[in-house]
Design a protein around this motif. Structure first.
Motif, PDB file in Angstrom:
ATOM      1  N   ALA A 217      14.161  26.094   3.275  1.00  0.00           N
ATOM      2  CA  ALA A 217      14.331  26.713   1.734  1.00  0.00           C
ATOM      3  C   ALA A 217      15.040  24.179   2.123  1.00  0.00           C
ATOM      4  O   ALA A 217      15.038  24.195   2.506  1.00  0.00           O
ATOM      5  CB  ALA A 217      15.865  26.435   2.170  1.00  0.00           C
ATOM      6  N   VAL A 218      14.684  24.100   0.941  1.00  0.00           N
ATOM      7  CA  VAL A 218      16.211  22.891   0.548  1.00  0.00           C
ATOM      8  C   VAL A 218      16.830  23.205  -0.209  1.00  0.00           C
ATOM      9  O   VAL A 218      16.838  23.539  -1.182  1.00  0.00           O
ATOM     10  CB  VAL A 218      14.426  22.241  -0.462  1.00  0.00           C
ATOM     11  CG1 VAL A 218      15.440  20.773  -0.437  1.00  0.00           C
ATOM     12  CG2 VAL A 218      13.582  21.653   0.881  1.00  0.00           C
ATOM     13  N   ASN A 219      18.132  23.558   0.857  1.00  0.00           N
ATOM     14  CA  ASN A 219      18.784  23.712  -0.320  1.00  0.00           C
ATOM     15  C   ASN A 219      20.558  22.295  -0.261  1.00  0.00           C
ATOM     16  O   ASN A 219      20.365  20.989   0.186  1.00  0.00           O
ATOM     17  CB  ASN A 219      19.944  24.653   0.927  1.00  0.00           C
ATOM     18  CG  ASN A 219      19.522  25.867   0.877  1.00  0.00           C
ATOM     19  OD1 ASN A 219      18.610  26.054   0.225  1.00  0.00           O
ATOM     20  ND2 ASN A 219      19.629  26.408   1.725  1.00  0.00           N
ATOM     21  N   ARG A 220      21.090  22.018  -1.564  1.00  0.00           N
ATOM     22  CA  ARG A 220      21.684  21.045  -1.857  1.00  0.00           C
ATOM     23  C   ARG A 220      22.603  21.436  -2.070  1.00  0.00           C
ATOM     24  O   ARG A 220      22.861  22.750  -3.288  1.00  0.00           O
ATOM     25  CB  ARG A 220      20.861  19.736  -2.874  1.00  0.00           C
ATOM     26  CG  ARG A 220      19.664  19.400  -2.418  1.00  0.00           C
ATOM     27  CD  ARG A 220      18.839  19.771  -3.909  1.00  0.00           C
ATOM     28  NE  ARG A 220      17.494  18.195  -3.615  1.00  0.00           N
ATOM     29  CZ  ARG A 220      16.071  18.766  -3.754  1.00  0.00           C
ATOM     30  NH1 ARG A 220      16.622  19.877  -3.587  1.00  0.00           N
ATOM     31  NH2 ARG A 220      15.799  18.457  -3.315  1.00  0.00           N
ATOM     32  N   ALA A 221      24.374  20.693  -2.094  1.00  0.00           N
ATOM     33  CA  ALA A 221      25.754  21.072  -2.003  1.00  0.00           C
ATOM     34  C   ALA A 221      26.447  19.970  -2.389  1.00  0.00           C
ATOM     35  O   ALA A 221      26.132  18.834  -1.338  1.00  0.00           O
ATOM     36  CB  ALA A 221      25.878  21.623  -1.007  1.00  0.00           C
ATOM     37  N   GLU A 222      27.005  20.054  -3.341  1.00  0.00           N
ATOM     38  CA  GLU A 222      28.570  19.380  -2.997  1.00  0.00           C
ATOM     39  C   GLU A 222      29.935  19.749  -2.672  1.00  0.00           C
ATOM     40  O   GLU A 222      29.850  20.944  -3.600  1.00  0.00           O
ATOM     41  CB  GLU A 222      28.406  18.012  -4.269  1.00  0.00           C
ATOM     42  CG  GLU A 222      28.567  18.740  -5.441  1.00  0.00           C
ATOM     43  CD  GLU A 222      27.938  17.941  -6.352  1.00  0.00           C
ATOM     44  OE1 GLU A 222      29.140  16.654  -6.391  1.00  0.00           O
ATOM     45  OE2 GLU A 222      28.047  18.372  -7.615  1.00  0.00           O
ATOM     46  N   LEU A 223      30.847  19.396  -2.352  1.00  0.00           N
ATOM     47  CA  LEU A 223      32.142  20.036  -1.803  1.00  0.00           C
ATOM     48  C   LEU A 223      32.635  19.089  -2.569  1.00  0.00           C
ATOM     49  O   LEU A 223      33.590  17.575  -2.562  1.00  0.00           O
ATOM     50  CB  LEU A 223      32.113  19.981  -0.658  1.00  0.00           C
ATOM     51  CG  LEU A 223      33.362  20.689  -0.495  1.00  0.00           C
ATOM     52  CD1 LEU A 223      33.242  22.193  -0.455  1.00  0.00           C
ATOM     53  CD2 LEU A 223      33.721  20.116   1.077  1.00  0.00           C
TER      54      LEU A 223
ATOM     55  N   ILE B  45      42.257  20.055   1.133  1.00  0.00           N
ATOM     56  CA  ILE B  45      41.954  21.333   0.453  1.00  0.00           C
ATOM     57  C   ILE B  45      40.349  21.744  -0.666  1.00  0.00           C
ATOM     58  O   ILE B  45      40.560  20.916  -0.987  1.00  0.00           O
ATOM     59  CB  ILE B  45      43.113  21.868  -0.446  1.00  0.00           C
ATOM     60  CG1 ILE B  45      44.692  21.864   0.822  1.00  0.00           C
ATOM     61  CG2 ILE B  45      42.959  23.347  -0.540  1.00  0.00           C
ATOM     62  CD1 ILE B  45      44.160  22.591   2.041  1.00  0.00           C
ATOM     63  N   LEU B  46      39.473  22.742  -0.029  1.00  0.00           N
ATOM     64  CA  LEU B  46      38.917  22.896  -0.591  1.00  0.00           C
ATOM     65  C   LEU B  46      39.050  22.843  -1.781  1.00  0.00           C
ATOM     66  O   LEU B  46      39.598  24.810  -1.900  1.00  0.00           O
ATOM     67  CB  LEU B  46      37.655  23.187  -0.079  1.00  0.00           C
ATOM     68  CG  LEU B  46      37.134  23.880   1.405  1.00  0.00           C
ATOM     69  CD1 LEU B  46      36.166  24.644   2.361  1.00  0.00           C
ATOM     70  CD2 LEU B  46      37.162  21.895   2.073  1.00  0.00           C
ATOM     71  N   THR B  47      38.228  22.279  -2.802  1.00  0.00           N
ATOM     72  CA  THR B  47      38.528  23.301  -4.205  1.00  0.00           C
ATOM     73  C   THR B  47      37.848  23.465  -5.433  1.00  0.00           C
ATOM     74  O   THR B  47      37.318  23.468  -6.594  1.00  0.00           O
ATOM     75  CB  THR B  47      39.367  21.652  -5.667  1.00  0.00           C
ATOM     76  OG1 THR B  47      38.394  20.394  -4.879  1.00  0.00           O
ATOM     77  CG2 THR B  47      40.543  21.449  -4.452  1.00  0.00           C
ATOM     78  N   GLY B  48      36.223  22.595  -4.525  1.00  0.00           N
ATOM     79  CA  GLY B  48      35.028  23.056  -5.477  1.00  0.00           C
ATOM     80  C   GLY B  48      33.737  22.781  -5.089  1.00  0.00           C
ATOM     81  O   GLY B  48      34.037  22.280  -4.413  1.00  0.00           O
ATOM     82  N   LEU B  49      32.585  24.498  -5.161  1.00  0.00           N
ATOM     83  CA  LEU B  49      31.906  23.771  -4.175  1.00  0.00           C
ATOM     84  C   LEU B  49      30.201  24.063  -5.054  1.00  0.00           C
ATOM     85  O   LEU B  49      30.581  25.238  -6.036  1.00  0.00           O
ATOM     86  CB  LEU B  49      32.043  24.743  -3.113  1.00  0.00           C
ATOM     87  CG  LEU B  49      29.670  25.006  -2.098  1.00  0.00           C
ATOM     88  CD1 LEU B  49      30.093  23.810  -1.771  1.00  0.00           C
ATOM     89  CD2 LEU B  49      30.248  26.833  -2.301  1.00  0.00           C
ATOM     90  N   ARG B  50      29.552  22.874  -5.101  1.00  0.00           N
ATOM     91  CA  ARG B  50      28.435  23.503  -6.034  1.00  0.00           C
ATOM     92  C   ARG B  50      27.424  23.447  -5.160  1.00  0.00           C
ATOM     93  O   ARG B  50      27.307  22.383  -4.275  1.00  0.00           O
ATOM     94  CB  ARG B  50      28.392  22.469  -7.394  1.00  0.00           C
ATOM     95  CG  ARG B  50      28.879  21.842  -8.543  1.00  0.00           C
ATOM     96  CD  ARG B  50      28.034  20.752  -9.528  1.00  0.00           C
ATOM     97  NE  ARG B  50      29.459  20.785 -10.633  1.00  0.00           N
ATOM     98  CZ  ARG B  50      30.011  20.136 -10.755  1.00  0.00           C
ATOM     99  NH1 ARG B  50      29.654  18.505  -9.876  1.00  0.00           N
ATOM    100  NH2 ARG B  50      30.886  19.798 -11.611  1.00  0.00           N
ATOM    101  N   ALA B  51      25.457  24.183  -5.705  1.00  0.00           N
ATOM    102  CA  ALA B  51      24.961  24.841  -4.362  1.00  0.00           C
ATOM    103  C   ALA B  51      23.688  24.882  -5.364  1.00  0.00           C
ATOM    104  O   ALA B  51      23.696  25.779  -5.950  1.00  0.00           O
ATOM    105  CB  ALA B  51      25.358  25.420  -2.820  1.00  0.00           C
ATOM    106  N   ARG B  52      22.788  24.399  -4.891  1.00  0.00           N
ATOM    107  CA  ARG B  52      20.971  24.824  -5.629  1.00  0.00           C
ATOM    108  C   ARG B  52      20.189  24.616  -4.075  1.00  0.00           C
ATOM    109  O   ARG B  52      20.354  24.145  -3.490  1.00  0.00           O
ATOM    110  CB  ARG B  52      20.526  23.368  -6.155  1.00  0.00           C
ATOM    111  CG  ARG B  52      22.314  23.104  -7.741  1.00  0.00           C
ATOM    112  CD  ARG B  52      22.119  23.893  -8.821  1.00  0.00           C
ATOM    113  NE  ARG B  52      22.928  24.279  -9.470  1.00  0.00           N
ATOM    114  CZ  ARG B  52      23.890  24.379  -9.690  1.00  0.00           C
ATOM    115  NH1 ARG B  52      25.078  25.684  -9.025  1.00  0.00           N
ATOM    116  NH2 ARG B  52      24.609  24.664 -11.003  1.00  0.00           N
ATOM    117  N   LEU B  53      20.259  26.623  -4.165  1.00  0.00           N
ATOM    118  CA  LEU B  53      18.605  27.162  -2.820  1.00  0.00           C
ATOM    119  C   LEU B  53      17.804  27.013  -3.103  1.00  0.00           C
ATOM    120  O   LEU B  53      17.613  27.539  -4.197  1.00  0.00           O
ATOM    121  CB  LEU B  53      19.654  27.777  -2.748  1.00  0.00           C
ATOM    122  CG  LEU B  53      21.112  27.667  -2.707  1.00  0.00           C
ATOM    123  CD1 LEU B  53      21.905  29.445  -1.927  1.00  0.00           C
ATOM    124  CD2 LEU B  53      21.968  27.392  -1.413  1.00  0.00           C
TER     125      LEU B  53
END
Length: 759
Positions: free
Chosen positions: A282-288, A295-303
């Motif tokens: 896999a090639v997985n990209r994400a930003e947090l 404190i975590l407030t948001g997650l974007r991920a493209r898998l």
């Protein structure tokens, strides 16, 4: 009854004992029986002729010379088959375009190594020699790359306003994880034997899923289920690579039926590297997004997941698992996650030990370490601030999954205490300041462990022993030992009095098989139900035989007893009235049970790694590994330890060594152990294992354990290497973390580039 009370009884317990594996004396003394050990009289041998291009029009296959070769019985191509159906693909998400297997290539070659013809001969050598005489004419076709690859699966998970979360974030971090393709590489390569001489087609497959294979054969060959029997004898490992039926399996079965003879094929190691299912890739990209206090407030991920040239049964599982598991063990309700499956012209990509769980953990844990670095927070403290608290379990995640139970704070507390984390971190920092390339990495993970149903039967035999059959199968996990412990514990008998059968569709109940770490939690729960049901029958019959109330009856290793009376098990069996109709296996009492899990059992764990990199060579040395695992109620600590350490070895291999490599024309460059690097015994470091038991809400209270090492260990190792390189080197580093890659990373000029945005 609480799950943890399921096995409570006075006088000791079989559950929790380090009972030696009952399978081992037979296997270690050469008495195992694998497919290649089976040689029916008159057995023919099949060898495949495989495509030498990854994508091409198949213009002609010339077989005349092979047909005339000594010892050849038949040569088959796609035009001979006339098959009736396709193998099943599990459509776990709505948007899937199934790409079924082809038994033999017809019209177009879809992958390097795809079978084009099958040669059947009197001996294996004769079949191999004749296969060399088959020629084919191929017209190469373009090989789509990148975004030109067809999308055959899409899935998405959303929750909350992600754009708003990122707009308001005090800091954001991003990572890209490129996973190498890896080979499951069991000790026993794939193998198939089928006998078509009778009305029943009997097939011996090295498989994790004999009942599913039988159903696939029935569909593809156009036969009724009742005319097919599939047997999984001893199976020398699988790791997901034997979870689905293969073109080779179908070809062997078809040839046996056509020739009305036994036909056998056994893969070479190179054939398995070339054409068995592969994992990861896999090639997985994400930003947090995070607040100023971490404190975590948001997650974007493209898998993006490769699907290969065809889809095995569980083809969409890795991408689906990775997407639905995010954000893992952390309390975060605002997510935007999308996954794709991309078809290409390589071997099929299927489930491999972990199946999406390692990718989710790697993505999330790398983000957590990057976030700790950006906010100048301790990585352990950042995790502690964001874990799902105990009071939230069962927890409904942002992706709609229900995490049944966990004590994540307990995992971190144990890891911190047992490793002396503050002092260890200070030591590593001091060494790095003195010029050493050494780093400390953490990981925290959760993993779903199978769902659905499993079946079990249990019978009391005339000699006073017990026969337990399970729809689960075995590939070296110690399944027979664990099942015997469940029966022994529930009935109060000796585990040695329990015979465990599995892997034969004729003698075992229909079942799913062994995958997704489901066999103990689900298969074991089915057997527990069967043992309780048989125990009730025994008590009722014993009360009549002894002339006492049922409540006065006690079951034990020596038989049934009541105050002043006792019958040994064989004597008790002899006292029972003959059943109205014969019971399976000749039993005198018999029960069948099916257990359907209300939900998945979620295991969890926390890992710590210390890694030093040799500045001159780039060679990494794992100086320390510590691991706290929570697999719920542990049936046999020795079996669990073996599963954890075996998974750890494969996780280490993926992180540091393993990778299948293709060139731009689709040719495999790592087709043997000269090029594909597996960890050897000397490469596997010692690990300090610590146990935590948070029972699952199933009858046993058990969770999965077999895949955990592939999930937590690679992420901890990667984070340790990143820590060793420092914040300004190795930002684009990817697995496997080979000495060359690490040496190049150490040689990079420190050039800080902002990977974070802070407000």
């Amino acid at each position: 009854m609480k799950p943890s009370d399921a096995f409570a009884r006075p006088g000791g317990s079989w559950i929790g004992q380090r009972l030696l594996r009952r399978e081992d004396p037979r296997l270690l003394t050469g008495q195992g029986r694998y497919v290649d050990d089976l040689a029916p009289e008159g057995c023919l041998h099949l060898v495949f002729v495989r495509a030498e291009e990854a994508h091409a029009r198949l213009l002609e296959v010339e077989t005349q010379a092979a047909r005339a070769a000594p010892g050849v019985v038949a040569v088959f191509t796609a035009g001979d088959l006339h098959l009736q159906g396709h193998a099943a693909v599990n459509l776990l998400v709505e948007d899937v375009t199934p790409v079924p297997l082809e038994v033999l290539a017809q019209g177009t070659v879809r992958a390097l190594g795809q079978p084009v013809a099958a040669v059947v001969a009197m001996s294996r050598d004769a079949a191999r020699d004749a296969a060399e005489l088959v020629s084919m004419t191929l017209a190469p076709l373009p090989i789509p790359q990148g975004e030109d690859r067809p999308v055959v699966m899409r899935a998405a998970w959303t929750g909350g306003d992600v754009d708003a979360a990122f707009a308001a974030a005090a800091a954001t971090v991003s990572v890209t994880c490129r996973h190498a393709l890896v080979a499951p590489f069991p000790m026993e390569p794939r193998a198939a034997l089928a006998d078509g001489r009778g009305d029943t087609l009997t097939a011996w497959f090295s498989t994790q899923t004999p009942h599913r294979a039988r159903e696939d054969l029935a569909r593809i060959l156009g036969r009724s289920l009742g005319t097919i029997r599939v047997i999984a004898p001893d199976v020398g490992g699988a790791f997901g690579g034997k979870a689905s039926i293969y073109p080779e399996d179908v070809m062997v079965a078809w040839a046996a039926a056509r020739l009305r003879a036994p036909v056998k094929w056994c893969a070479t190691r190179s054939e398995d590297l070339l054409s068995a299912t592969q994992g990861r890739g896999a090639v997985n990209r994400a930003e947090l997004a995070l607040s100023a206090d971490g404190i975590l407030t948001g997650l974007r991920a493209r898998l993006d997941y490769p699907q290969g040239a065809w889809m095995p049964y569980s083809a969409v599982v890795p991408a689906r698992n990775a997407g639905r598991i995010l954000p893992g063990p952390y309390l975060l309700e605002t997510v935007d996650i999308a996954a794709r499956g991309l078809q290409d012209h390589r071997a099929a990509v299927g489930i491999y030990r972990g199946a999406g769980r390692p990718e989710a953990a790697m993505l999330m844990e790398r983000l957590m370490d990057e976030a700790a670095r950006a906010l100048a927070l301790d990585p352990l403290e950042l995790r502690r601030r964001n874990i799902i608290p105990p009071a939230r379990f069962p927890h409904r995640s942002a992706t709609g999954e229900t995490l049944d139970s966990a004590d994540l704070a307990g995992l971190l507390d144990t890891l911190e205490r047992e490793t002396g984390y503050p002092a260890l971190k200070a030591q590593v920092s001091a060494r790095r300041a003195a010029g050493e390339a050494v780093g400390l990495g953490l990981s925290l993970y959760v993993e779903p462990c199978g769902q659905g149903w499993e079946s079990a039967t249990l019978g009391l035999m005339p000699d006073g022993s017990f026969t337990a059959t399970t729809g689960s199968s075995a590939q070296g996990q110690g399944r027979e030992t664990a099942i015997s412990q469940i029966v022994a514990e529930t009935l109060g008998v000796d585990a040695g009095a329990v015979t465990v059968l599995h892997g034969d569709t004729e003698t075992t109940p229909n079942g799913t098989g062994a995958l997704a770490s489901r066999s103990t939690a689900i298969g074991g729960s089915a057997m527990l139900r069967a043992a309780r049901a048989l125990g009730a029958q025994v008590r009722a019959a014993a009360a009549r035989a002894l002339g006492v109330p049922e409540a006065a009856v006690t079951l034990g290793p020596d038989g049934v007893s009541a105050p002043g009376a006792r019958l040994g098990w064989e004597a008790f069996a002899a006292r029972l009235p003959a059943p109205a109709a014969p019971l399976p296996g000749g039993a005198v009492l018999h029960v069948s049970e099916t257990y359907t899990a209300a939900g998945e059992a979620w295991s969890s764990g926390a890992c710590l790694a210390v890694v030093r990199i040799d500045a001159d060579t780039g060679v990494p040395a794992v100086e320390r590994l510590a691991w706290v695992d929570d697999a719920g109620v542990v049936l046999n600590p020795m079996l669990v330890q073996g599963q954890l350490e075996g998974g750890m070895a494969q996780g280490l291999g993926e992180a540091l060594m393993e990778g299948l490599v293709y060139d731009g024309e689709g040719q495999l460059l790592t087709g043997s152990l000269m090029d594909y690097a597996l960890p050897r015994a000397a490469d596997v470091p010692a690990v300090a294992l610590f146990k935590q038991e948070t029972p699952a809400p199933n009858p046993i209270g058990a969770k999965g354990v077999g895949e955990a090492g592939c999930i937590g260990i690679p992420a901890a190792l990667f984070n340790a290497v990143r820590d060793a390189l420092g914040p300004d080197r190795g930002r684009d580093l990817q697995m496997p973390l080979t000495p060359e890659r690490l040496w190049r990373a150490l040689a990079e000029e420190p050039a800080p580039e902002p990977t974070t945005r802070q407000r």
